[in-house]
Write a protein that holds these residues in place. Structure first.
Motif, short mmCIF file in Angstrom:
data_model
loop_
_atom_site.label_atom_id
_atom_site.label_comp_id
_atom_site.label_asym_id
_atom_site.label_seq_id
_atom_site.Cartn_x
_atom_site.Cartn_y
_atom_site.Cartn_z
N LEU A 23 43.42 -16.22 -29.41
CA LEU A 23 42.65 -15.63 -28.32
C LEU A 23 41.19 -15.41 -28.72
O LEU A 23 40.28 -15.49 -27.88
N LYS A 24 40.95 -15.15 -30.00
CA LYS A 24 39.59 -14.88 -30.48
C LYS A 24 38.69 -16.11 -30.45
O LYS A 24 37.47 -15.98 -30.46
N VAL A 25 39.28 -17.31 -30.42
CA VAL A 25 38.46 -18.53 -30.44
C VAL A 25 38.25 -19.11 -29.05
O VAL A 25 37.59 -20.15 -28.92
N VAL A 26 38.80 -18.48 -28.01
CA VAL A 26 38.59 -18.97 -26.64
C VAL A 26 37.09 -18.89 -26.33
O VAL A 26 36.48 -17.82 -26.48
N PRO A 27 36.47 -19.99 -25.89
CA PRO A 27 35.02 -19.96 -25.61
C PRO A 27 34.68 -18.97 -24.49
O PRO A 27 35.50 -18.68 -23.62
N SER A 28 33.47 -18.44 -24.54
CA SER A 28 33.03 -17.52 -23.50
C SER A 28 33.00 -18.25 -22.16
O SER A 28 32.77 -19.46 -22.10
N GLY A 29 33.25 -17.52 -21.09
CA GLY A 29 33.27 -18.10 -19.76
C GLY A 29 34.67 -18.44 -19.28
O GLY A 29 34.85 -18.80 -18.11
N TYR A 30 35.66 -18.35 -20.17
CA TYR A 30 37.05 -18.63 -19.79
C TYR A 30 37.85 -17.33 -19.71
O TYR A 30 37.69 -16.44 -20.54
N GLY A 31 38.71 -17.25 -18.71
CA GLY A 31 39.61 -16.12 -18.59
C GLY A 31 40.89 -16.39 -19.35
O GLY A 31 41.27 -17.54 -19.57
N THR A 32 41.57 -15.32 -19.76
CA THR A 32 42.86 -15.45 -20.47
C THR A 32 43.86 -14.49 -19.82
O THR A 32 44.03 -13.36 -20.28
N PRO A 33 44.50 -14.91 -18.73
CA PRO A 33 45.43 -14.02 -18.03
C PRO A 33 46.57 -13.56 -18.93
O PRO A 33 47.00 -14.29 -19.84
N THR A 34 47.03 -12.35 -18.70
CA THR A 34 48.12 -11.79 -19.49
C THR A 34 49.34 -11.58 -18.61
O THR A 34 49.29 -11.75 -17.39
N GLY A 35 50.44 -11.20 -19.22
CA GLY A 35 51.65 -10.92 -18.47
C GLY A 35 52.43 -12.19 -18.16
O GLY A 35 52.36 -13.18 -18.88
N LYS A 36 53.15 -12.15 -17.06
CA LYS A 36 54.04 -13.25 -16.67
C LYS A 36 53.83 -13.62 -15.21
O LYS A 36 53.34 -12.82 -14.42
N ASP A 37 54.23 -14.84 -14.86
CA ASP A 37 54.19 -15.22 -13.46
C ASP A 37 55.47 -14.75 -12.78
O ASP A 37 56.31 -14.07 -13.38
N ALA A 38 55.63 -15.07 -11.50
CA ALA A 38 56.77 -14.58 -10.74
C ALA A 38 58.11 -15.08 -11.29
O ALA A 38 59.15 -14.46 -11.06
N ASP A 39 58.09 -16.20 -12.04
CA ASP A 39 59.33 -16.74 -12.62
C ASP A 39 59.61 -16.19 -14.01
O ASP A 39 60.58 -16.57 -14.65
N GLY A 40 58.73 -15.29 -14.50
CA GLY A 40 58.93 -14.71 -15.82
C GLY A 40 58.33 -15.52 -16.94
O GLY A 40 58.58 -15.25 -18.12
N ALA A 41 57.53 -16.55 -16.62
CA ALA A 41 56.89 -17.37 -17.64
C ALA A 41 55.61 -16.69 -18.12
O ALA A 41 54.81 -16.21 -17.32
#
Length: 280
Positions: A128-146
């Motif tokens: 996560l620390k190397v993700v370039p600036s300007g990109y989002g990193t959503p957390t949690g799970k989708d409706a299917d639990g992924a």
């Protein structure tokens, strides 16, 4: 078709199918375990119901589902209704540093707790620390639990390996980045391009990128729909292997990124990032 008819038809198909050519046992085991780990990640490492005969594939893996990353819904974790039985008296129980065999009995052991589990978790944080600036990193799970962010520590053949995956978003699109680390006691290739091509057995055209005095193999598959789009690989002097991969398409049914987040040189440099050099 009722159950007995289905069973008879299945037996007929099996009996008439040609026998596959024999494989050397060690190669077969290694290939099977790596294929299973790849399926695990592409299935978003969500909660999967193991059925005896039929496996139900969510519609989003067949190309359907929402088309806007902004519509991703994060679902609350669902408590399991299963309560494991107490350990039998007199039977030694594994410590938390030992692998935990999944219910699917697929031959792949993963650590659910303990030091190795924590190494996999730390690897996700470092990715996560190397993700370039300007990109989002959503957390949690989708409706299917992924899970949008996932990590795993597992026994390969014969070493432990650590895999982390992060969904990245930008302007209504989504992609994916991965890092996979193998401890020194591994049977992966040594030559940079052969090593890079061994990642999930994807293969493809390769170039050797020099990062200082290090030579890193970078593979860019051509004409393949499967992810990822580019893989960099490096073997340290102590035998540790680091793969870093990127994809313009996420493992969720969302529009792909317009471009890869890293250049080939940047991806190659990430394989030498000290945080990814996981020690045994």
């Amino acid at each position: 078709m009722e159950e007995n008819e289905f069973r008879d038809a299945l037996r007929t198909v099996v009996a008439q199918s040609p026998e596959p050519p024999p494989m050397e046992s060690a190669t077969a085991v290694a290939a099977g375990k790596r294929a299973q780990r790849r399926r695990t990640v592409l299935a978003c490492t969500g909660a999967v119901a193991a059925l005896a005969v039929v496996t139900i594939v969510p519609a989003r893996y067949l190309g359907s589902g929402p088309s806007n990353v902004g519509d991703i819904q994060v679902a609350a974790p669902v408590a399991s209704a299963f309560t494991p039985p107490p350990p039998a008296k007199g039977i030694p129980q594994p410590s938390d540093t030992k692998p935990s065999w999944p219910a699917e009995a697929n031959g792949d052991a993963t650590a659910d707790t303990g030091p190795r589990y924590q190494k996999g978790k730390k690897l996700l944080g470092d990715l996560l620390k190397v993700v370039p600036s300007g990109y989002g990193t959503p957390t949690g799970k989708d409706a299917d639990g992924a899970e949008f962010q996932a990590h795993q520590a597992a026994i390969e053949y014969p070493e432990w390996s650590y895999l982390s995956s992060v969904t990245i978003t930008k302007d209504g699109t989504a992609g994916q980045i991965y890092v996979e680390v193998h401890e020194p006691d591994n049977t992966l290739p040594t030559e940079p391009c052969a090593l890079a091509r061994s990642f999930w057995t994807i293969g493809g055209p390769c170039q050797v990128v020099e990062v200082g005095s290090a030579e890193v193999g970078v593979v860019t598959p051509v004409g393949r729909k499967q992810r990822p789009d580019q893989i960099a690989a490096y073997r340290y002097a102590d035998g540790t292997v680091v793969f870093v991969a990127q994809s313009k398409q996420s493992i969720f049914a969302q529009p792909p990124l317009a471009a890869d987040p890293f250049t080939a040189s940047e991806l190659a440099a990430l394989t030498l990032k000290e945080a990814f050099h996981v020690r045994a």
